[in-house]
Design a protein around this motif. Structure first.
Motif, PDB file in Angstrom:
ATOM      1  N   GLY A   1       0.747  -1.209   0.034  1.00 45.65           N
ATOM      2  CA  GLY A   1       0.202   0.020  -0.010  1.00 45.65           C
ATOM      3  C   GLY A   1       0.769   1.262  -0.093  1.00 45.65           C
ATOM      4  N   ILE A   2       0.029   2.377  -0.191  1.00 47.42           N
ATOM      5  CA  ILE A   2       1.119   3.554  -0.163  1.00 47.42           C
ATOM      6  C   ILE A   2       1.476   3.927   0.946  1.00 47.42           C
ATOM      7  CG2 ILE A   2      -0.581   4.600  -2.321  1.00 47.42           C
ATOM      8  CD1 ILE A   2      -2.007   6.174  -0.181  1.00 47.42           C
ATOM      9  N   GLU A   3       1.059   3.720   2.123  1.00 46.12           N
ATOM     10  CA  GLU A   3       1.606   4.003   3.424  1.00 46.12           C
ATOM     11  C   GLU A   3       2.873   3.247   3.545  1.00 46.12           C
ATOM     12  OE1 GLU A   3       0.688   6.087   5.687  1.00 46.12           O
ATOM     13  OE2 GLU A   3      -1.516   6.875   4.897  1.00 46.12           O
ATOM     14  N   GLU A   4       3.009   2.078   3.243  1.00 47.79           N
ATOM     15  CA  GLU A   4       4.506   1.204   3.585  1.00 47.79           C
ATOM     16  C   GLU A   4       5.318   1.983   2.463  1.00 47.79           C
ATOM     17  OE1 GLU A   4       3.189  -3.353   3.482  1.00 47.79           O
ATOM     18  OE2 GLU A   4       1.857  -1.967   2.294  1.00 47.79           O
ATOM     19  N   TYR A   5       4.710   2.224   1.202  1.00 49.97           N
ATOM     20  CA  TYR A   5       5.644   3.009   0.154  1.00 49.97           C
ATOM     21  C   TYR A   5       6.257   4.454   0.650  1.00 49.97           C
ATOM     22  CZ  TYR A   5       6.715   5.177  -4.353  1.00 49.97           C
ATOM     23  OH  TYR A   5       7.319   6.046  -5.402  1.00 49.97           O
ATOM     24  N   PHE A   6       5.590   5.146   1.256  1.00 48.75           N
ATOM     25  CA  PHE A   6       6.030   6.426   1.594  1.00 48.75           C
ATOM     26  C   PHE A   6       6.533   6.654   3.037  1.00 48.75           C
ATOM     27  CE2 PHE A   6       2.631   8.197  -1.250  1.00 48.75           C
ATOM     28  CZ  PHE A   6       3.554   8.952  -2.126  1.00 48.75           C
ATOM     29  N   GLU A   7       6.344   5.381   3.694  1.00 47.22           N
ATOM     30  CA  GLU A   7       7.205   5.383   4.920  1.00 47.22           C
ATOM     31  C   GLU A   7       8.738   5.134   4.634  1.00 47.22           C
ATOM     32  OE1 GLU A   7       5.619   2.095   7.469  1.00 47.22           O
ATOM     33  OE2 GLU A   7       3.730   3.355   7.925  1.00 47.22           O
ATOM     34  N   LEU A   8       8.836   4.275   3.797  1.00 44.11           N
ATOM     35  CA  LEU A   8      10.426   3.930   3.282  1.00 44.11           C
ATOM     36  C   LEU A   8      10.881   5.216   2.787  1.00 44.11           C
ATOM     37  CD1 LEU A   8      10.332   0.473   1.477  1.00 44.11           C
ATOM     38  CD2 LEU A   8      10.980   1.104   3.913  1.00 44.11           C
TER      39      LEU A   8
ATOM     40  N   PRO B   1      -5.079   7.495  -9.015  1.00 42.20           N
ATOM     41  CA  PRO B   1      -6.487   6.850  -8.065  1.00 42.20           C
ATOM     42  C   PRO B   1      -6.815   5.790  -8.655  1.00 42.20           C
ATOM     43  CG  PRO B   1      -6.569   9.208  -8.119  1.00 42.20           C
ATOM     44  CD  PRO B   1      -5.626   8.977  -9.323  1.00 42.20           C
ATOM     45  N   ASN B   2      -7.112   5.775  -9.880  1.00 44.17           N
ATOM     46  CA  ASN B   2      -7.629   4.362 -10.870  1.00 44.17           C
ATOM     47  C   ASN B   2      -6.792   3.090 -10.518  1.00 44.17           C
ATOM     48  OD1 ASN B   2      -8.965   2.834 -12.869  1.00 44.17           O
ATOM     49  ND2 ASN B   2      -7.060   3.304 -14.161  1.00 44.17           N
ATOM     50  N   HIS B   3      -5.264   3.352 -10.826  1.00 45.62           N
ATOM     51  CA  HIS B   3      -4.467   2.407 -10.406  1.00 45.62           C
ATOM     52  C   HIS B   3      -4.412   2.075  -9.052  1.00 45.62           C
ATOM     53  CE1 HIS B   3      -3.060   2.256 -14.573  1.00 45.62           C
ATOM     54  NE2 HIS B   3      -2.678   3.389 -14.497  1.00 45.62           N
ATOM     55  N   LEU B   4      -4.535   2.933  -8.089  1.00 48.06           N
ATOM     56  CA  LEU B   4      -4.375   2.525  -6.606  1.00 48.06           C
ATOM     57  C   LEU B   4      -5.673   1.874  -6.418  1.00 48.06           C
ATOM     58  CD1 LEU B   4      -3.371   5.925  -4.927  1.00 48.06           C
ATOM     59  CD2 LEU B   4      -2.191   3.448  -5.051  1.00 48.06           C
TER      60      LEU B   4
ATOM     61  N   PRO C   1       4.151  -2.483  -7.815  1.00 52.11           N
ATOM     62  CA  PRO C   1       2.735  -2.609  -7.972  1.00 52.11           C
ATOM     63  C   PRO C   1       1.994  -2.016  -6.773  1.00 52.11           C
ATOM     64  CG  PRO C   1       3.463  -4.661  -7.253  1.00 52.11           C
ATOM     65  CD  PRO C   1       4.514  -3.765  -7.448  1.00 52.11           C
ATOM     66  N   ILE C   2       2.055  -0.671  -6.525  1.00 51.78           N
ATOM     67  CA  ILE C   2       1.443  -0.331  -5.140  1.00 51.78           C
ATOM     68  C   ILE C   2      -0.396   0.014  -5.516  1.00 51.78           C
ATOM     69  CG2 ILE C   2       1.565   1.548  -3.439  1.00 51.78           C
ATOM     70  CD1 ILE C   2       3.902  -0.056  -3.277  1.00 51.78           C
ATOM     71  N   VAL C   3      -0.767  -0.328  -4.487  1.00 50.88           N
ATOM     72  CA  VAL C   3      -2.250  -0.364  -4.496  1.00 50.88           C
ATOM     73  C   VAL C   3      -2.659   0.701  -2.969  1.00 50.88           C
ATOM     74  CG1 VAL C   3      -2.658  -2.111  -6.009  1.00 50.88           C
ATOM     75  CG2 VAL C   3      -2.636  -2.258  -3.497  1.00 50.88           C
ATOM     76  N   LEU C   4      -3.797   1.054  -3.056  1.00 44.84           N
ATOM     77  CA  LEU C   4      -4.245   1.961  -1.881  1.00 44.84           C
ATOM     78  C   LEU C   4      -3.959   1.266  -0.631  1.00 44.84           C
ATOM     79  CD1 LEU C   4      -5.632   4.539  -1.379  1.00 44.84           C
ATOM     80  CD2 LEU C   4      -7.825   3.515  -1.372  1.00 44.84           C
ATOM     81  N   ASP C   5      -4.385   0.163  -0.315  1.00 46.94           N
ATOM     82  CA  ASP C   5      -4.294  -0.591   0.995  1.00 46.94           C
ATOM     83  C   ASP C   5      -4.596  -1.943   0.807  1.00 46.94           C
ATOM     84  OD1 ASP C   5      -7.373  -0.523   1.006  1.00 46.94           O
ATOM     85  OD2 ASP C   5      -6.885   1.477   2.167  1.00 46.94           O
ATOM     86  N   GLU C   6      -4.919  -2.682   1.798  1.00 47.81           N
ATOM     87  CA  GLU C   6      -5.219  -3.903   2.065  1.00 47.81           C
ATOM     88  C   GLU C   6      -6.584  -4.317   1.608  1.00 47.81           C
ATOM     89  OE1 GLU C   6      -6.255  -2.127   5.871  1.00 47.81           O
ATOM     90  OE2 GLU C   6      -4.372  -2.254   4.729  1.00 47.81           O
ATOM     91  N   THR C   7      -7.322  -3.167   1.392  1.00 49.24           N
ATOM     92  CA  THR C   7      -8.575  -3.619   0.847  1.00 49.24           C
ATOM     93  C   THR C   7      -8.833  -3.969  -0.610  1.00 49.24           C
ATOM     94  OG1 THR C   7      -9.189  -1.371   0.529  1.00 49.24           O
ATOM     95  CG2 THR C   7      -9.886  -2.232   2.459  1.00 49.24           C
ATOM     96  N   VAL C   8      -7.416  -3.497  -1.281  1.00 49.07           N
ATOM     97  CA  VAL C   8      -7.243  -3.917  -2.874  1.00 49.07           C
ATOM     98  C   VAL C   8      -6.566  -5.219  -2.849  1.00 49.07           C
ATOM     99  CG1 VAL C   8      -6.710  -3.083  -5.125  1.00 49.07           C
ATOM    100  CG2 VAL C   8      -7.450  -1.352  -3.190  1.00 49.07           C
TER     101      VAL C   8
END
Length: 584
Positions: free
Chosen positions: A211-218, A253-256, A351-358
């Motif tokens: 997800g984007i949170e993990e991506y941006f944390e790094l 947003p579409n890809h996320l 292949p980053i998506v929004l979160d675990e819901t995707v």
């Protein structure tokens, strides 16, 4: 999604150009066919005994020699095809060569100049401005020319011909991508992805990211530890927003949300109904996250004012830690980074998506046929049959193999079982862009009708489709990443695409000035106005500004007509009907 200007503005611009430029005479009819100097084209310089799939009994006019002009509505370097080895070969076979000119400046303005003057290059690839040239009657019908002089073209396009035949019965241009045989996925990422600097993964022992949170944390943690890279201020995150590349930002947003690039719509996989996503939950979460990052100093504040050259310069400098882009958009920067010899600063696609819901991403394109882009012959071209003969010769399997694989013994080898492969030395040779340019690979591998899929002997047309070749093209640093994640190619990091028989939806042809076109233009203007403000706003003002945006976005005129257009188009394609009409 590609930016489209309103028809009214285009006509005004065209009229203005007409008054300040000399107009051409468009009344001249094409010259008659010259039947002298024909010769049979055979498969020379090859030991193959199997049928190579070419049409039988093809002959091409070779005299007199003809040089045509070709305008490509994309960035590139001007070249004459005779300056390449393949261009010389094709000239010997057809007597035809091209002076190829690429776009400088604004595409729609350049096309408007052509329309106003009524004078066009002989061959034109107008990219997303194709509607303007079709409306202006710039292209001649190709039906009879294909029937009389294009047997190989007819064979490779096959049933796809009906996908770009207008409802007036005519074919006016030839799309570039033609798949024959089996579809062979690209092992590399030339489509959309979130890119991250390789050293970040190295320093974090190649973590699994979703997800984007993990991506941006790094990214933010690395930026805090490395405020400068090679003496330059670190840019934690940037994006590509300039002009017609705005879609590279608005598509995120579409890809996320786990959808592929269908353009400005998402297609429900059960009902096949279309919806827009500019104000979706994914869009809110994405822009909210960027707003927070911007407040912390982690977003490139020049992101919304930088042009394409600025973006490429930043990425190639190695000081950008992450960004979203389509792989084909920044190949120049990727090559520059590799040539610089600092592999830690190169980028890895994720292949980053929004979160675990995707549950899974859909960045990889399913098999597709893009019907609304291609190359047409203008009514200014003399002896247009000679151009068709050149293109017909170009798509012959022998010649496509040369374009893609190069010369046997120099650029590739053939195993005893017939498998094409490359040695390490040949892979290194083809990293030399001068070698590719002088031979003609870079000239003919795109902007012409080109064939992908598999050849008659089962080998893929694209060398990268051969796993052994793909892995040889990876450096040891690429393999370090791939081995760490337990895959053999970068595409293996991504989920396999779901079957979407209509794909891509954005290739549906919306007539300029129609209600769907007006909605598309209005919605893009709204996102281009609000998205930057949402990212750069004071976080306390974000939600109020978001509500204002949603009201404007959903109130844009002709939204219902836009959605009805795509829902109807998708249903028609599911039923096998791909025809369209520019000429209502």
């Amino acid at each position: 999604m590609f930016k489209k200007k309103s028809l009214l503005l285009l006509l005004l611009a065209a009229l203005l150009v007409f008054f300040v430029a000399c107009g051409g005479d468009d009344s001249e009819e094409p010259a008659s066919t010259d039947d002298n100097g024909t010769e049979d084209v055979t498969d020379d310089q090859t030991d193959d005994t199997e049928d190579d799939g070419d049409a039988e009994g093809v002959s091409y006019t070779t005299e007199p020699a003809m040089e045509y002009t070709y305008f490509v509505g994309a960035n590139g370097t001007e070249i004459n095809t005779l300056d390449t080895e393949l261009g010389q070969k094709f000239h010997e076979e057809t007597g035809v060569s091209f002076q190829v000119e690429f776009l400088v400046g604004d595409l729609m303005e350049r096309l408007g100049t052509m329309v106003a003057g009524g004078t066009y290059p002989d061959l034109v690839t107008p990219d997303h401005g194709i509607e303007m040239l079709l409306d202006a009657g710039a292209f001649i019908p190709l039906n009879d020319l294909l029937d009389e002089h294009g047997p190989n073209l007819l064979e490779v396009y096959g049933e796809n011909l009906e996908r770009f035949r207008m409802t007036d019965g005519n074919i006016y241009y030839l799309p570039f991508g033609i798949t024959v045989g089996e579809h062979v996925p690209d092992p590399n990422i030339n489509q959309g992805a979130f890119w991250i600097q390789r050293d970040i993964l190295i320093q974090n022992d190649f973590p699994e990211l979703h997800g984007i949170e993990e991506y941006f944390e790094l990214i933010t943690a690395y930026a805090d530890e490395n405020p400068e890279i090679d003496g330059m201020t670190t840019i934690p995150f940037t994006g590509l927003t300039y002009d017609t590349n705005w879609f590279a930002f608005s598509n995120i947003p579409n890809h996320l949300a786990g959808f592929p690039n269908d353009g400005g719509v998402q297609i429900d996989m059960e009902t096949y109904e279309a919806d827009v996503y500019g104000d979706s939950d994914a869009a809110y979460a994405w822009l909210k996250k960027l707003n927070e990052l911007n407040a912390g100093g982690y977003v490139d504040r020049e992101m919304f004012v930088s042009n394409m050259d600025d973006f490429l310069a930043k990425v190639s400098s190695g000081r950008v830690l992450g960004f979203f882009a389509y792989g084909w958009q920044f190949g120049e920067a990727r090559n520059a980074l590799r040539d610089a010899g600092n592999p830690e600063r190169e980028y890895v696609p994720l292949p980053i998506v929004l979160d675990e819901t995707v549950e899974k991403d859909q960045y990889l394109d399913p098999p597709a046929f893009v019907q609304n882009r291609g190359v047409g012959i203008s009514h200014n071209a003399e002896n247009p049959e000679r151009i068709i003969q050149f293109l017909d010769n170009l798509v012959r399997e022998e010649n496509q193999k040369l374009v893609k694989w190069g010369e046997e013994g120099r650029h590739h080898e053939v195993a005893e079982d017939g498998t094409l492969y490359r040695t390490e030395e040949q892979v290194e040779l083809l990293k030399d862009q001068d070698e590719r340019l002088n031979f003609g690979m870079t000239t003919f591998e795109w902007n012409w009708p080109v064939v992908s899929g598999t050849m008659s002997d089962g080998n893929p047309y694209n060398p990268s489709g051969q796993p052994e070749v793909a892995q040889l093209e990876y450096t040891e640093h690429d393999m370090e990443v791939l081995d760490a994640y337990g895959v053999g190619t970068y595409s293996a990091l991504f989920a396999q695409p779901d079957d979407r028989p209509w794909f891509p939806a954005w290739s549906a042809n919306i007539q300029q000035g129609s209600p769907p076109s007006l909605y598309e233009e209005g919605a893009e203007e709204i996102t281009q106005s609000y998205y930057p403000r949402l990212v750069l706003a004071d976080p306390a003002e974000f939600d109020a500004l978001w509500d204002e945006f949603v009201e404007a976005y959903r109130s844009a005129p002709y939204l219902d007509e836009y959605l009805d257009f795509f829902t109807t188009t998708i249903q028609q394609r599911m039923d096998g009907n791909w025809q369209f009409d520019y000429f209502d």
